[in-house]
Design a protein around this motif. Structure first.
Motif, short mmCIF file in Angstrom:
data_model
loop_
_atom_site.label_atom_id
_atom_site.label_comp_id
_atom_site.label_asym_id
_atom_site.label_seq_id
_atom_site.Cartn_x
_atom_site.Cartn_y
_atom_site.Cartn_z
N THR A 180 134.35 36.16 47.96
CA THR A 180 135.75 36.49 47.96
C THR A 180 136.79 35.70 48.58
OG1 THR A 180 135.34 38.38 49.58
CG2 THR A 180 135.13 38.91 47.40
N GLY A 181 136.25 34.96 49.44
CA GLY A 181 137.36 33.98 50.26
C GLY A 181 137.96 32.62 49.28
N SER A 182 138.60 32.16 50.09
CA SER A 182 138.96 30.83 49.53
C SER A 182 137.89 29.60 48.68
CB SER A 182 140.13 30.07 50.41
OG SER A 182 140.40 28.76 50.03
N ILE A 183 136.89 29.36 49.76
CA ILE A 183 135.73 28.77 49.18
C ILE A 183 134.97 29.37 48.21
CG2 ILE A 183 133.63 27.77 49.76
CD1 ILE A 183 135.84 26.05 50.80
N GLY A 224 133.53 40.86 52.23
CA GLY A 224 133.85 41.58 53.25
C GLY A 224 134.77 42.81 52.73
N ARG A 225 135.87 42.89 53.01
CA ARG A 225 136.63 44.18 52.58
C ARG A 225 137.33 44.17 51.18
NH1 ARG A 225 136.27 47.67 56.14
NH2 ARG A 225 135.70 47.12 58.09
N ASN A 226 137.13 42.95 50.38
CA ASN A 226 137.70 42.88 49.33
C ASN A 226 136.89 43.32 48.36
OD1 ASN A 226 139.42 42.35 47.39
ND2 ASN A 226 140.39 40.38 47.89
N ALA A 260 129.68 25.37 53.76
CA ALA A 260 131.17 25.45 54.24
C ALA A 260 131.05 25.66 55.49
CB ALA A 260 131.91 25.95 53.04
N LYS A 273 131.26 25.69 58.65
CA LYS A 273 131.06 24.63 59.64
C LYS A 273 130.79 25.33 61.10
CE LYS A 273 135.57 24.04 58.86
NZ LYS A 273 136.67 23.22 58.66
N GLU A 274 131.01 26.68 61.34
CA GLU A 274 130.57 27.32 62.52
C GLU A 274 129.04 27.52 62.73
OE1 GLU A 274 132.75 28.51 60.20
OE2 GLU A 274 134.60 29.04 61.00
N ASP A 302 132.48 21.00 53.81
CA ASP A 302 133.55 20.47 54.65
C ASP A 302 134.16 19.30 53.62
OD1 ASP A 302 135.79 21.33 55.87
OD2 ASP A 302 134.24 21.26 57.70
N GLY A 319 142.03 29.83 53.78
CA GLY A 319 141.93 31.17 54.29
C GLY A 319 142.70 31.09 55.32
N MET A 364 139.64 21.55 47.30
CA MET A 364 138.07 21.83 47.77
C MET A 364 137.31 21.74 46.72
SD MET A 364 137.83 21.68 50.73
CE MET A 364 136.15 22.05 51.10
#
Ligand code: NDP
Length: 389
Positions: A10-13, A38-40, A122, A124-125, A149, A204, A265
């Motif tokens: 649900t995120g940008s990537i 997540g919440r979406n 994606a 990176k963390e 990335d 995001g 991306m």
């Protein structure tokens, strides 16, 4: 049929990944296994329906009833929570997109590797917090990690057919984010809204603010060192406002190979999705004559001290990346909550690193994921404690 899962769909990537999957045939061409968000939950459910996923997972238990409602009658399983994310990573898949934001993305991606799955990374963390563990796990299970990335995809592409031992330096570019030309005094009063806009990339909110503070670039410098196994001195950052050149690889003979592309991306995602083949992608083609000019500058470490901190993190090694990232995530939460100012973020991260280094030493390499997650939790706790005093 290739089995595909998308963590953080649900995120940008995630949305860009599903866009490509859909353009490349969708449910008729891929067996979509798990989609997670997540919440979406409304978006998650509609994605799962459109791609006929086997299971949709929300990270949050309190979102499960809404997800179940939204999937009612579809035959798609619904699940929630951390254990469900890990269970989704255990489901056989050929290719998994790891696009959860933050350190929360580490454990599911790590888990997927034990099944030999190709991990499009994606998040990176993961490499910043647990690079050596992640790479060792991939090696142990003969799994491949493909960088998503844009800078790392660009470097990866620049190294095709090359020998890493012949590389002299790697240059990653930085747009400079929303505050590239802001003087130090103005940065002090930067607001969340101002930091949440990016001149070139649509991303995001968290990574957009990290771009404004250059924490994002700091993470990417560490990510480069970890993924490509080069020394910290070999990684350079160049401010490049146009975001057309994503990275350059410099070889021993002085040649510099650059990767150019529109800031979209879907290029890096598509490269990882179709690798080792290249397929047509819906990204703008560059008209260099129209662009006319590309600019490059040395980054200003006084206004963007996060870049200097990355050097310190790489010098310490061990758990420093996990502490750095967790303190950065806590500082970002505090900034978004308007409890600290824009420049306070770096100052706070620096304090957490210094205190944890002095207290417990961080240089010893972590032997398992739990050690990383413990350091992460402690760094967050300490960051909030320091911020409150
Ligand atoms: P977004 O914030 O747009 O999306 C994050 C995704 O993670 C959403 O699906 C979100 O769900 C989900 N999520 C949020 N918190 C949690 C949690 N605690 N547990 C599980 N899932 C969670 O992020 P981006 O797509 O921008 O970035 C994703 C990753 O990719 C980051 O690591 C980022 O650094 C990296 N990246 C992003 C780029 C970009 O262009 N956006 C470029 C290069 C790297 P929901 O929204 O439903 O709450």
């Amino acid at each position: 049929m290739r089995r595909i899962s998308v963590f953080g769909s649900t995120g940008s990537i995630g949305v860009n990944t599903l866009d490509l999957l859909t353009r490349q045939g969708g449910a008729g061409a891929y067996q979509v296994v798990a989609l997670t968000g997540g919440r979406n939950v409304d978006l998650l459910a509609s994605q799962a329906r459109a791609l006929r996923a086997e299971i949709a997972v929300t990270a949050y238990e309190d979102c499960l009833p809404a997800l179940r409602d939204a999937l009612h009658g579809s035959g798609i399983e619904a699940a929630a929570g951390q254990a469900a994310l890990i269970e989704a990573a255990d489901r056989p898949a050929d290719w998994i997109m790891s696009a959860i934001v933050g350190a929360a993305g580490l454990a599911p991606g790590f888990r997927a590797l034990r099944h030999g799955t190709t991990l499009a990374l994606a998040n990176k963390e993961s490499l910043v917090t647990a690079g050596p563990l992640l790479l060792a796990e991939a090696k142990r299970h003969n799994a491949r990690i493909l960088p998503v990335d844009s800078e790392h995809s660009a470097i990866f592409q620049g190294l095709v057919g090359e020998d890493i031992s012949e590389v002299e330096r790697i240059i990653i570019t930085a747009s400079g984010g929303a505050f590239r030309d802001w003087p130090l005094e103005k940065l002090r009063h930067a607001t969340v809204a101002e930091a949440s806009t990016h001149p070139n990339w649509a991303m995001g909110q968290r990574i957009t603010i990290d771009s404004a503070s250059m924490f994002n670039k700091a993470l990417e410098v560490i990510e480069t060192k970890e993924y490509f196994g080069v020394s910290p001195e070999m990684v350079e950052v160049l401010v490049h406002p146009e975001s057309i050149v994503h990275a350059l690889v410099g070889f021993k003979d002085g040649a510099l190979m650059a990767h150019l592309g529109a800031p979209d991306m879907r290029h890096a995602i598509g490269y990882a999705l179709n690798w080792p083949a290249r397929r047509e992608l819906p990204v703008a083609r560059l008209d260099l004559a129209q662009i006319g000019r590309l600019n490059f500058q040395t980054p200003d470490l006084e206004r963007f001290p996060a870049l200097g901190l990355a050097q310190e993190v790489m010098r310490i090694g061990g758990l420093a990346g996990a502490v750095f990232n967790a303190a950065k995530e806590a500082a970002l939460d505090l900034f978004i909550g308007q409890e600290i100012g824009f420049l306070d973020m770096t100052a706070l991260v620096e304090k957490v690193l210094a205190q944890m280094s002095a207290r417990q030493g961080l240089a010893n390499p972590p032997t398992c994921l739990d050690t990383v997650l413990e350091a992460d939790l402690e760094a967050r706790r300490l960051a909030f404690e320091i911020a409150q005093n």
